[in-house]
Design a protein around this motif. Sequence first.
Motif, PDB file in Angstrom:
ATOM      1  N   LEU A  32      57.305  53.998  15.772  1.00 16.57           N
ATOM      2  CA  LEU A  32      57.357  53.147  16.954  1.00 16.57           C
ATOM      3  C   LEU A  32      56.780  53.833  18.184  1.00 16.57           C
ATOM      4  O   LEU A  32      56.356  53.174  19.122  1.00 16.57           O
ATOM      5  CB  LEU A  32      58.803  52.738  17.256  1.00 16.57           C
ATOM      6  N   TYR A  33      56.779  55.135  18.181  1.00 12.27           N
ATOM      7  CA  TYR A  33      56.360  55.854  19.388  1.00 12.27           C
ATOM      8  C   TYR A  33      55.194  56.793  19.153  1.00 12.27           C
ATOM      9  O   TYR A  33      54.752  57.479  20.047  1.00 12.27           O
ATOM     10  CB  TYR A  33      57.514  56.665  19.969  1.00 12.27           C
ATOM     11  N   ALA A 118      48.774  35.716  17.542  1.00 20.77           N
ATOM     12  CA  ALA A 118      48.683  36.834  16.600  1.00 20.77           C
ATOM     13  C   ALA A 118      49.598  37.971  17.062  1.00 20.77           C
ATOM     14  O   ALA A 118      50.325  38.579  16.270  1.00 20.77           O
ATOM     15  CB  ALA A 118      47.243  37.325  16.497  1.00 20.77           C
ATOM     16  N   ARG A 119      49.576  38.243  18.335  1.00 21.35           N
ATOM     17  CA  ARG A 119      50.417  39.288  18.883  1.00 21.35           C
ATOM     18  C   ARG A 119      51.890  38.959  18.676  1.00 21.35           C
ATOM     19  O   ARG A 119      52.701  39.822  18.353  1.00 21.35           O
ATOM     20  CB  ARG A 119      50.105  39.440  20.376  1.00 21.35           C
ATOM     21  N   THR A 122      53.040  39.680  15.023  1.00 21.53           N
ATOM     22  CA  THR A 122      53.243  41.109  14.762  1.00 21.53           C
ATOM     23  C   THR A 122      54.492  41.621  15.476  1.00 21.53           C
ATOM     24  O   THR A 122      55.295  42.350  14.897  1.00 21.53           O
ATOM     25  CB  THR A 122      52.021  41.915  15.228  1.00 21.53           C
ATOM     26  N   THR A 123      54.643  41.201  16.721  1.00 19.37           N
ATOM     27  CA  THR A 123      55.803  41.653  17.494  1.00 19.37           C
ATOM     28  C   THR A 123      57.101  41.195  16.844  1.00 19.37           C
ATOM     29  O   THR A 123      58.071  41.955  16.773  1.00 19.37           O
ATOM     30  CB  THR A 123      55.701  41.141  18.948  1.00 19.37           C
ATOM     31  N   ILE A 126      57.904  43.413  13.844  1.00 21.10           N
ATOM     32  CA  ILE A 126      58.409  44.728  14.233  1.00 21.10           C
ATOM     33  C   ILE A 126      59.838  44.609  14.750  1.00 21.10           C
ATOM     34  O   ILE A 126      60.700  45.419  14.414  1.00 21.10           O
ATOM     35  CB  ILE A 126      57.497  45.382  15.287  1.00 21.10           C
ATOM     36  N   TRP A 133      66.987  47.889  10.632  1.00 18.36           N
ATOM     37  CA  TRP A 133      66.889  49.282  10.239  1.00 18.36           C
ATOM     38  C   TRP A 133      68.143  50.128  10.491  1.00 18.36           C
ATOM     39  O   TRP A 133      68.585  50.860   9.596  1.00 18.36           O
ATOM     40  CB  TRP A 133      65.648  49.825  10.931  1.00 18.36           C
ATOM     41  N   ARG A 150      67.260  51.052  20.868  1.00 20.81           N
ATOM     42  CA  ARG A 150      67.614  50.047  21.884  1.00 20.81           C
ATOM     43  C   ARG A 150      66.436  49.771  22.797  1.00 20.81           C
ATOM     44  O   ARG A 150      66.207  48.639  23.210  1.00 20.81           O
ATOM     45  CB  ARG A 150      68.765  50.561  22.750  1.00 20.81           C
ATOM     46  N   TYR A 151      65.721  50.822  23.133  1.00 20.05           N
ATOM     47  CA  TYR A 151      64.538  50.649  23.967  1.00 20.05           C
ATOM     48  C   TYR A 151      63.537  49.738  23.279  1.00 20.05           C
ATOM     49  O   TYR A 151      63.055  48.766  23.854  1.00 20.05           O
ATOM     50  CB  TYR A 151      63.899  52.004  24.269  1.00 20.05           C
ATOM     51  N   LYS A 154      64.723  46.058  23.228  1.00 24.14           N
ATOM     52  CA  LYS A 154      64.607  45.417  24.545  1.00 24.14           C
ATOM     53  C   LYS A 154      63.159  45.097  24.886  1.00 24.14           C
ATOM     54  O   LYS A 154      62.832  44.025  25.369  1.00 24.14           O
ATOM     55  CB  LYS A 154      65.120  46.385  25.623  1.00 24.14           C
ATOM     56  N   ARG A 155      62.327  46.073  24.650  1.00 29.17           N
ATOM     57  CA  ARG A 155      60.927  45.964  25.009  1.00 29.17           C
ATOM     58  C   ARG A 155      60.240  44.864  24.204  1.00 29.17           C
ATOM     59  O   ARG A 155      59.479  44.066  24.739  1.00 29.17           O
ATOM     60  CB  ARG A 155      60.288  47.311  24.694  1.00 29.17           C
ATOM     61  N   LEU A 156      60.544  44.805  22.923  1.00 29.33           N
ATOM     62  CA  LEU A 156      59.932  43.796  22.065  1.00 29.33           C
ATOM     63  C   LEU A 156      60.421  42.405  22.430  1.00 29.33           C
ATOM     64  O   LEU A 156      59.651  41.445  22.426  1.00 29.33           O
ATOM     65  CB  LEU A 156      60.221  44.115  20.598  1.00 29.33           C
ATOM     66  N   THR A 158      61.437  41.401  25.388  1.00 36.54           N
ATOM     67  CA  THR A 158      60.765  41.055  26.646  1.00 36.54           C
ATOM     68  C   THR A 158      59.340  40.613  26.382  1.00 36.54           C
ATOM     69  O   THR A 158      58.859  39.632  26.962  1.00 36.54           O
ATOM     70  CB  THR A 158      60.757  42.282  27.582  1.00 36.54           C
ATOM     71  N   GLU A 159      58.689  41.328  25.484  1.00 38.07           N
ATOM     72  CA  GLU A 159      57.312  40.986  25.163  1.00 38.07           C
ATOM     73  C   GLU A 159      57.212  39.579  24.574  1.00 38.07           C
ATOM     74  O   GLU A 159      56.341  38.808  24.955  1.00 38.07           O
ATOM     75  CB  GLU A 159      56.746  42.024  24.186  1.00 38.07           C
TER      76      GLU A 159
ATOM     77  N   TYR B  89      46.454  45.634  17.763  1.00 39.17           N
ATOM     78  CA  TYR B  89      47.818  45.822  18.258  1.00 39.17           C
ATOM     79  C   TYR B  89      47.886  47.186  18.930  1.00 39.17           C
ATOM     80  O   TYR B  89      47.392  48.168  18.390  1.00 39.17           O
ATOM     81  CB  TYR B  89      48.820  45.733  17.110  1.00 39.17           C
ATOM     82  N   VAL B  92      51.174  52.910  20.421  1.00 39.07           N
ATOM     83  CA  VAL B  92      51.988  53.549  21.448  1.00 39.07           C
ATOM     84  C   VAL B  92      52.173  55.025  21.135  1.00 39.07           C
ATOM     85  O   VAL B  92      52.443  55.384  20.002  1.00 39.07           O
ATOM     86  CB  VAL B  92      53.364  52.861  21.542  1.00 39.07           C
ATOM     87  N   TRP B 162      66.758  49.838  30.825  1.00 43.98           N
ATOM     88  CA  TRP B 162      67.087  50.711  29.693  1.00 43.98           C
ATOM     89  C   TRP B 162      67.308  52.158  30.142  1.00 43.98           C
ATOM     90  O   TRP B 162      68.228  52.827  29.678  1.00 43.98           O
ATOM     91  CB  TRP B 162      65.973  50.645  28.642  1.00 43.98           C
TER      92      TRP B 162
END
Lengths: 203, 203
Positions: A32-33, A118-119, A122-123, A126, A133, A150-151, A154-156, A158-159, B89, B92, B162
């Motif tokens: 993820l990062y 499309a975005r 995928t989002t 994820i 998980w 958690r980050y 939240k981020r996904l 919001t997206e 995509y 990150v 967050w």
Amino acid sequence: MSAENSILAILSFWPSSGYDIKAEFEHKAAGLYWGMSYGSIYPKLKKLEEEGLIFPMEKEEEGRKKKLYELTSNGWGEFEKWLQATPAYPVVKDELLMKMSTWHEDMDSSVLISHLQARKATTEDILKFVKEWPTNGNSYISNYGMLSIRYAEKRLKTELEWIEESIEALIKDKLPTGQDPYGNTDKMMLRRREALKTLKENN
Amino acid sequence: MSAENSILAILSFWPSSGYDIKAEFEHKAAGLYWGMSYGSIYPKLKKLEEEGLIFPMEKEEEGRKKKLYELTSNGWGEFEKWLQATPAYPVVKDELLMKMSTWHEDMDSSVLISHLQARKATTEDILKFVKEWPTNGNSYISNYGMLSIRYAEKRLKTELEWIEESIEALIKDKLPTGQDPYGNTDKMMLRRREALKTLKENN
DNA sequence: TGTTGCATGTAATCAGTTACATGATTTT
DNA sequence: AAAATCATGTAACTGATTACATGCAACA
């Protein structure tokens, strides 16, 4: 430098092979990062071994032979030194946003909508993964790791909200109003049409 | 490939110099979703000129001489072809999240808190900029551009929420509970202490 | 027995940054 | 007169991906 450190970070969980590390970046926490391909991983493992930060421990049991790497004491030291160093602010490269920012009125907005859809797909995938998980019963996630999940969650979310709002706005043709103090939109359209006229003349 | 396209995208707004493009990536719209240094920009401008996608128009008035580049008809074509292609995509690479995911109990969590505080400060600065920019009276932002600014705003706000939650959780020592079905945290601590013991013995 | 997945690795290539070099113009 | 900013560019380096090459094990 930080690519090597993220390999050390993964090895801190447990001894792993190059293949394992790739898998970790592909389907697991780290993915993820961060990301990395075999062409980076194997040479870096070699380099880290030469530097005395990791060492190979030829595999025990099981059918397949794999080369697991484990951190040396210096490796642990390097890893923890890295943890303490102030992290760089993430550099974002988001092609969709770049395209959207430079989209213009002579382009068919339904194409932009399909980019957003499309975005969205995928989002959603994820997000589903991120939600399931931490309770799948077999992955290791530390309490600190939970904070970063958690980050992601939240981020996904919001997206997704933003994607839905944006598709809505585009369909209903109710975009927010920008700012164009010097009539740039018109100037731009003139430049464009002028340039494309030239093309026609030359053909 | 997409780095060149993002140069074309910037030139679609108005003819610009290499210096202007850098500025655009640094303080303006594009900077939120993309970045590039002089060492990339100038060679790429040269290449795009060779490919016939842009051409230089030696500056008019004003004191300083600068080399403005403008899109050719093929340049516009290439730009709009790129707009229509499905965007990748975003990949990150977030060092803070990577560190947090691999943080462990033998590390001082106040260091992690200070990483979060640093991130918070930067995020607040960017959010402030993003909020003021669409009403500053002199920047050009299209209606499509406003959509992507909304994204930035939402995303940054979520991030701040967050960060605050996470600092809180770390200070009060009330982290969410992860998942550790095979006792990995303990195993990891043993491996680490074992490795560091070796270090002591060798010194 | 053929296909998929596990597993390691290299060579060629591409993409990008950093640091350097230079110089003009504007501001203090 | 000095400092800051505008402005263009290159060379050396770093970092990473893609495509290729290889082969074994598991499975259908």
